[in-house]
Write a protein that holds these residues in place. Structure first.
Motif, mmCIF file in Angstrom:
data_model
loop_
_atom_site.group_PDB
_atom_site.id
_atom_site.type_symbol
_atom_site.label_atom_id
_atom_site.label_comp_id
_atom_site.label_asym_id
_atom_site.label_seq_id
_atom_site.Cartn_x
_atom_site.Cartn_y
_atom_site.Cartn_z
ATOM 1 N N VAL A 269 22.667 16.175 8.920
ATOM 2 C CA VAL A 269 21.087 15.947 8.750
ATOM 3 C C VAL A 269 21.160 14.126 8.444
ATOM 4 O O VAL A 269 21.680 14.971 6.972
ATOM 5 N N PHE A 270 21.164 13.047 8.651
ATOM 6 C CA PHE A 270 20.920 11.740 8.399
ATOM 7 C C PHE A 270 19.661 12.038 8.118
ATOM 8 O O PHE A 270 18.618 12.363 8.329
ATOM 9 N N SER A 271 19.480 11.394 7.162
ATOM 10 C CA SER A 271 18.326 10.989 5.822
ATOM 11 C C SER A 271 18.105 10.027 5.240
ATOM 12 O O SER A 271 19.043 9.120 5.124
ATOM 13 N N SER A 272 16.714 10.095 4.747
ATOM 14 C CA SER A 272 16.298 9.247 3.451
ATOM 15 C C SER A 272 15.608 10.104 2.455
ATOM 16 O O SER A 272 15.109 10.493 2.884
ATOM 17 N N ALA A 273 15.497 9.460 1.174
ATOM 18 C CA ALA A 273 15.216 9.234 -0.121
ATOM 19 C C ALA A 273 13.821 9.478 0.176
ATOM 20 O O ALA A 273 12.531 10.552 0.116
ATOM 21 N N THR A 274 13.352 8.532 1.283
ATOM 22 C CA THR A 274 11.899 7.954 1.283
ATOM 23 C C THR A 274 10.950 8.326 2.491
ATOM 24 O O THR A 274 9.768 8.180 2.536
ATOM 25 N N CYS A 275 11.741 9.646 2.805
ATOM 26 C CA CYS A 275 10.843 9.811 4.096
ATOM 27 C C CYS A 275 11.245 11.076 3.679
ATOM 28 O O CYS A 275 11.429 12.667 3.539
ATOM 29 N N ASP A 276 9.788 11.648 4.148
ATOM 30 C CA ASP A 276 8.712 13.310 3.879
ATOM 31 C C ASP A 276 9.233 13.667 4.840
ATOM 32 O O ASP A 276 9.873 15.477 4.640
ATOM 33 N N VAL A 277 9.307 13.564 5.708
ATOM 34 C CA VAL A 277 9.374 14.380 6.872
ATOM 35 C C VAL A 277 11.412 14.784 6.838
ATOM 36 O O VAL A 277 11.926 15.982 7.785
ATOM 37 N N CYS A 278 11.745 13.696 6.772
ATOM 38 C CA CYS A 278 13.320 14.635 6.392
ATOM 39 C C CYS A 278 13.589 15.375 5.516
ATOM 40 O O CYS A 278 14.238 16.693 5.680
ATOM 41 N N SER B 130 25.909 28.809 6.375
ATOM 42 C CA SER B 130 26.631 30.359 6.783
ATOM 43 C C SER B 130 28.434 30.321 6.579
ATOM 44 O O SER B 130 28.679 28.803 6.703
ATOM 45 N N ASP B 131 29.501 31.077 6.649
ATOM 46 C CA ASP B 131 30.707 31.188 6.666
ATOM 47 C C ASP B 131 30.483 30.231 8.033
ATOM 48 O O ASP B 131 31.763 29.762 7.699
ATOM 49 N N ASP B 132 30.009 30.501 9.105
ATOM 50 C CA ASP B 132 29.786 29.655 9.654
ATOM 51 C C ASP B 132 29.463 27.988 10.622
ATOM 52 O O ASP B 132 30.117 27.622 11.707
ATOM 53 N N VAL B 133 28.589 28.132 9.805
ATOM 54 C CA VAL B 133 27.894 26.597 9.638
ATOM 55 C C VAL B 133 27.679 26.167 8.771
ATOM 56 O O VAL B 133 27.692 26.417 7.226
ATOM 57 N N ALA B 134 28.531 24.790 8.945
ATOM 58 C CA ALA B 134 28.335 24.241 7.716
ATOM 59 C C ALA B 134 27.216 23.203 7.292
ATOM 60 O O ALA B 134 26.449 23.051 8.992
ATOM 61 N N VAL B 135 26.217 23.363 6.279
ATOM 62 C CA VAL B 135 25.048 21.709 6.575
ATOM 63 C C VAL B 135 25.456 21.266 5.541
ATOM 64 O O VAL B 135 25.592 21.461 4.574
ATOM 65 N N VAL B 136 25.105 19.841 6.023
ATOM 66 C CA VAL B 136 25.052 18.626 5.370
ATOM 67 C C VAL B 136 24.337 17.889 5.255
ATOM 68 O O VAL B 136 24.004 17.133 6.786
ATOM 69 N N GLU B 137 24.126 16.737 4.559
ATOM 70 C CA GLU B 137 22.292 16.175 4.208
ATOM 71 C C GLU B 137 23.480 14.590 4.873
ATOM 72 O O GLU B 137 24.591 14.829 2.865
ATOM 73 N N VAL B 138 23.091 13.493 4.717
ATOM 74 C CA VAL B 138 23.395 12.361 4.569
ATOM 75 C C VAL B 138 22.500 11.745 4.497
ATOM 76 O O VAL B 138 21.958 10.962 5.246
ATOM 77 N N GLU B 139 22.415 11.071 3.184
ATOM 78 C CA GLU B 139 21.416 10.519 2.642
ATOM 79 C C GLU B 139 21.809 8.683 2.462
ATOM 80 O O GLU B 139 22.807 8.750 1.979
ATOM 81 N N PHE B 140 20.705 8.324 2.535
ATOM 82 C CA PHE B 140 21.473 6.927 3.396
ATOM 83 C C PHE B 140 21.858 6.054 2.612
ATOM 84 O O PHE B 140 21.920 5.293 2.740
ATOM 85 N N THR B 141 20.808 5.575 0.960
ATOM 86 C CA THR B 141 21.303 5.282 0.113
ATOM 87 C C THR B 141 22.748 5.438 -0.777
ATOM 88 O O THR B 141 23.351 5.327 -1.074
ATOM 89 N N ARG C 4 25.380 5.490 2.894
ATOM 90 C CA ARG C 4 24.907 4.053 4.095
ATOM 91 C C ARG C 4 26.224 3.522 4.451
ATOM 92 O O ARG C 4 25.835 3.896 6.188
ATOM 93 N N SER C 5 27.174 4.197 3.796
ATOM 94 C CA SER C 5 29.123 3.804 4.946
ATOM 95 C C SER C 5 28.682 4.849 6.098
ATOM 96 O O SER C 5 28.792 4.237 7.454
ATOM 97 N N LEU C 6 28.084 6.040 5.975
ATOM 98 C CA LEU C 6 28.041 6.829 7.263
ATOM 99 C C LEU C 6 27.277 6.975 8.243
ATOM 100 O O LEU C 6 27.094 7.269 9.360
ATOM 101 N N HIS C 7 25.753 6.326 7.487
ATOM 102 C CA HIS C 7 24.762 5.677 8.180
ATOM 103 C C HIS C 7 25.278 4.617 9.712
ATOM 104 O O HIS C 7 24.894 4.270 11.023
ATOM 105 N N GLU C 8 25.731 3.457 8.588
ATOM 106 C CA GLU C 8 26.586 2.494 9.657
ATOM 107 C C GLU C 8 27.447 3.010 10.354
ATOM 108 O O GLU C 8 26.936 2.621 11.515
ATOM 109 N N ARG C 9 28.748 3.955 9.960
ATOM 110 C CA ARG C 9 29.448 4.723 11.552
ATOM 111 C C ARG C 9 28.869 4.978 12.079
ATOM 112 O O ARG C 9 29.054 4.390 13.251
ATOM 113 N N TYR C 10 27.962 5.497 12.193
ATOM 114 C CA TYR C 10 27.486 6.309 13.017
ATOM 115 C C TYR C 10 26.396 5.691 14.012
ATOM 116 O O TYR C 10 26.049 6.075 14.286
#
Length: 153
Positions: free
Chosen positions: A57-66, A78-89, A92-98
């Motif tokens: 989930v690409f998100s931002s700290a200022t985004c309530d919906v996020c 779970s063991d089979d599902v990794a969940v990762v939050e990529v917060e903008f601030t 930022r480099s991953l937001h730009e890369r993708y």
């Protein structure tokens, strides 16, 4: 001679009407930009690269919906599902890369990093959970295969 004057008046009137009509013409609204989610992720960019499934989930700290989307996604961890939050601030480099230009953007990727379902904008828990279930076991959900691909909003 009288015909020539009438013809000249008609030509002038038509010319004036054409100029006025051209000035009044409203320009079309600009084409709206469509946001797209990445369709391929480098699993090495994210924690738990060895998990069979990845929900990012690409998100931002200022985004309530996020925050709501992140909370819904975290339930899937779970063991089979990794969940990762990529917060903008913070990442930022991953937001730009993708090329993330709208948040929240959610990508469900397989073990090779191929995006099998994506959501741009808010997503219901039902839709998110169904997309992961369908990705893990195709045909397991009603209307199977109805997961969203890169979707502009």
């Amino acid at each position: 001679m009288e015909r020539l004057v009438v013809a000249l008046v008609i030509v002038v009137v038509v010319g004036v009407v054409a100029v006025v009509a051209r000035r009044r013409r409203v320009a079309d609204a600009p084409t709206q930009r469509r946001f797209e989610a990445p369709t391929q992720l480098d699993r090495g960019d994210f924690d738990r690269a060895d998990a069979p499934w990845l929900v990012v989930v690409f998100s931002s700290a200022t985004c309530d919906v996020c925050r709501g989307v992140v909370d819904k996604a975290r339930v899937l961890a779970s063991d089979d599902v990794a969940v990762v939050e990529v917060e903008f601030t913070a990442q930022r480099s991953l937001h730009e890369r993708y090329a993330i230009d709208a948040v929240p953007t959610t990508v469900i990727a397989d073990s090779r990093g191929v995006g099998v379902a994506t959501f741009v904008g808010p997503v219901t828990a039902t839709d998110l959970w169904a997309a992961v279930a369908e990705a893990r076991d195709p045909g397991s959900t009603p209307g199977g295969g109805a997961c969203q691909r890169p979707t502009p909003t």
